[in-house]
Write a protein that holds these residues in place. Sequence first.
Motif, short mmCIF file in Angstrom:
data_model
loop_
_atom_site.label_atom_id
_atom_site.label_comp_id
_atom_site.label_asym_id
_atom_site.label_seq_id
_atom_site.Cartn_x
_atom_site.Cartn_y
_atom_site.Cartn_z
N ASN A 113 0.80 -1.21 -0.18
CA ASN A 113 0.46 -0.38 -0.12
C ASN A 113 1.05 1.17 0.04
OD1 ASN A 113 -2.46 1.29 -0.04
ND2 ASN A 113 -2.49 1.50 2.71
N GLU A 114 1.67 0.89 0.37
CA GLU A 114 3.07 2.61 0.69
C GLU A 114 3.76 2.86 -0.21
OE1 GLU A 114 3.59 2.39 4.73
OE2 GLU A 114 1.66 2.52 5.98
N LEU A 115 4.53 1.21 -0.92
CA LEU A 115 5.51 1.95 -2.15
C LEU A 115 4.86 1.16 -3.17
CD1 LEU A 115 7.65 -0.53 1.15
CD2 LEU A 115 7.61 1.79 0.12
N PRO A 116 5.15 2.45 -3.96
CA PRO A 116 4.02 1.67 -5.33
C PRO A 116 4.91 1.43 -5.99
CG PRO A 116 4.80 4.10 -5.04
CD PRO A 116 5.06 3.89 -3.25
N THR A 117 6.49 0.94 -6.15
CA THR A 117 7.37 -0.18 -6.98
C THR A 117 7.24 -1.12 -6.75
OG1 THR A 117 9.14 0.09 -5.29
CG2 THR A 117 8.83 1.75 -7.19
N LEU A 118 6.29 -1.62 -5.80
CA LEU A 118 6.25 -3.12 -5.03
C LEU A 118 5.19 -3.41 -6.52
CD1 LEU A 118 6.86 -3.44 -1.09
CD2 LEU A 118 8.45 -4.20 -3.10
N LYS A 119 5.44 -4.14 -7.01
CA LYS A 119 4.23 -4.58 -8.36
C LYS A 119 3.76 -6.37 -8.11
CE LYS A 119 4.82 -0.64 -10.39
NZ LYS A 119 3.60 0.33 -9.81
N VAL A 120 4.72 -6.81 -7.65
CA VAL A 120 4.41 -8.54 -7.61
C VAL A 120 4.65 -8.72 -6.46
CG1 VAL A 120 4.19 -10.44 -8.67
CG2 VAL A 120 4.46 -8.27 -10.19
N LEU A 121 3.48 -9.92 -5.67
CA LEU A 121 3.55 -10.41 -4.65
C LEU A 121 3.89 -12.23 -4.76
CD1 LEU A 121 4.10 -11.26 -1.56
CD2 LEU A 121 1.86 -11.42 -1.74
#
Length: 317
Positions: free
Chosen positions: A158-166
């Motif tokens: 939610n807070e780190l927009p460059t995290l795209k895929v889990l």
Amino acid sequence: MSLIDENSRGVFAIAVTPFTEDGVVDFASTDSMVDFYLESGCSGLTILGVMGEAPKLTPEEAVSFTRRVIKRAGDAPVVVGVSGPAFSPMKALTNEVMDIGAAGVMVAPMAGLNTDQKIESYFRSVTELLGQTPIVLQDYPPSNGVYFSTDLLVKLFNELPTLKVLKHEDWPGLRKVTEFRGAEASANMRRISILVGNGGLFLPQELQRGVDGAMTGFAFPDMLVRVVTLYAEGKEDEAEDLFDAYLPLCKHEQQIGIGLAIRKETLRRRGVIKTNFLRAPGPNLDATDQAELTHLINRLYRRLEVAGHSTEFWRAI
């Protein structure tokens, strides 16, 4: 080449690094391997992970291998594993692979992060370090002992927009998928792509719970692609019947320590790579191991024939 994003879906094959019998990176087998994964219907590739023996490659080999894969893959996205204990090498490798066309990078947490606060601080530092590079966050506690709570994952994405895929590989972890999807909806946050690992061992159940596909290294990616496609078409029973035929081999590959050797040998038998060579330290298959694999493969082939499933993608087993 397009970058990975929250809409990434399908099957991203975790690729091995092929070697010659002398232990040199085999670029001819690299080409045939990339062709195989794309012919199997994979949406993209992920390289330089644990399965790719990344710690056994020199920085120069890692970059040369990445360049070859990206060139051969054409428009298909290639994700590169850059995990490591030190930030400077992670940054340097990320810069190099993104410059030559990678679609993003995969990062697992450093071992020893034993509180939510430490994990959060680590990934805030990683995202700041890597700038606008799209990131696959690898959640694989059996490998590094780092456990993500659902609340922490929701906060990070939610807070780190460059995290795209889990990349979800917690075990047991089915409930975590349900909790994460529920939290997305209740928090009105962006929907994240979830791709699962663990050899695809729980893929049918994970698809039922809302994942978008797989990012894993099972030596029959064509089956994984077909299962994901059938689920998308609403043909769950047909998908599970097909998956069940492969389950003994899928389980066999999950053996700790020897699993990669089994996968490489299976790929060699399928004509994908020339040798099953693993760089040291790494196990070799003995005669009994080879006989077990032969038995499982023959059993699978008979089950597919009896059930009328296509064996189109089988090569020289």
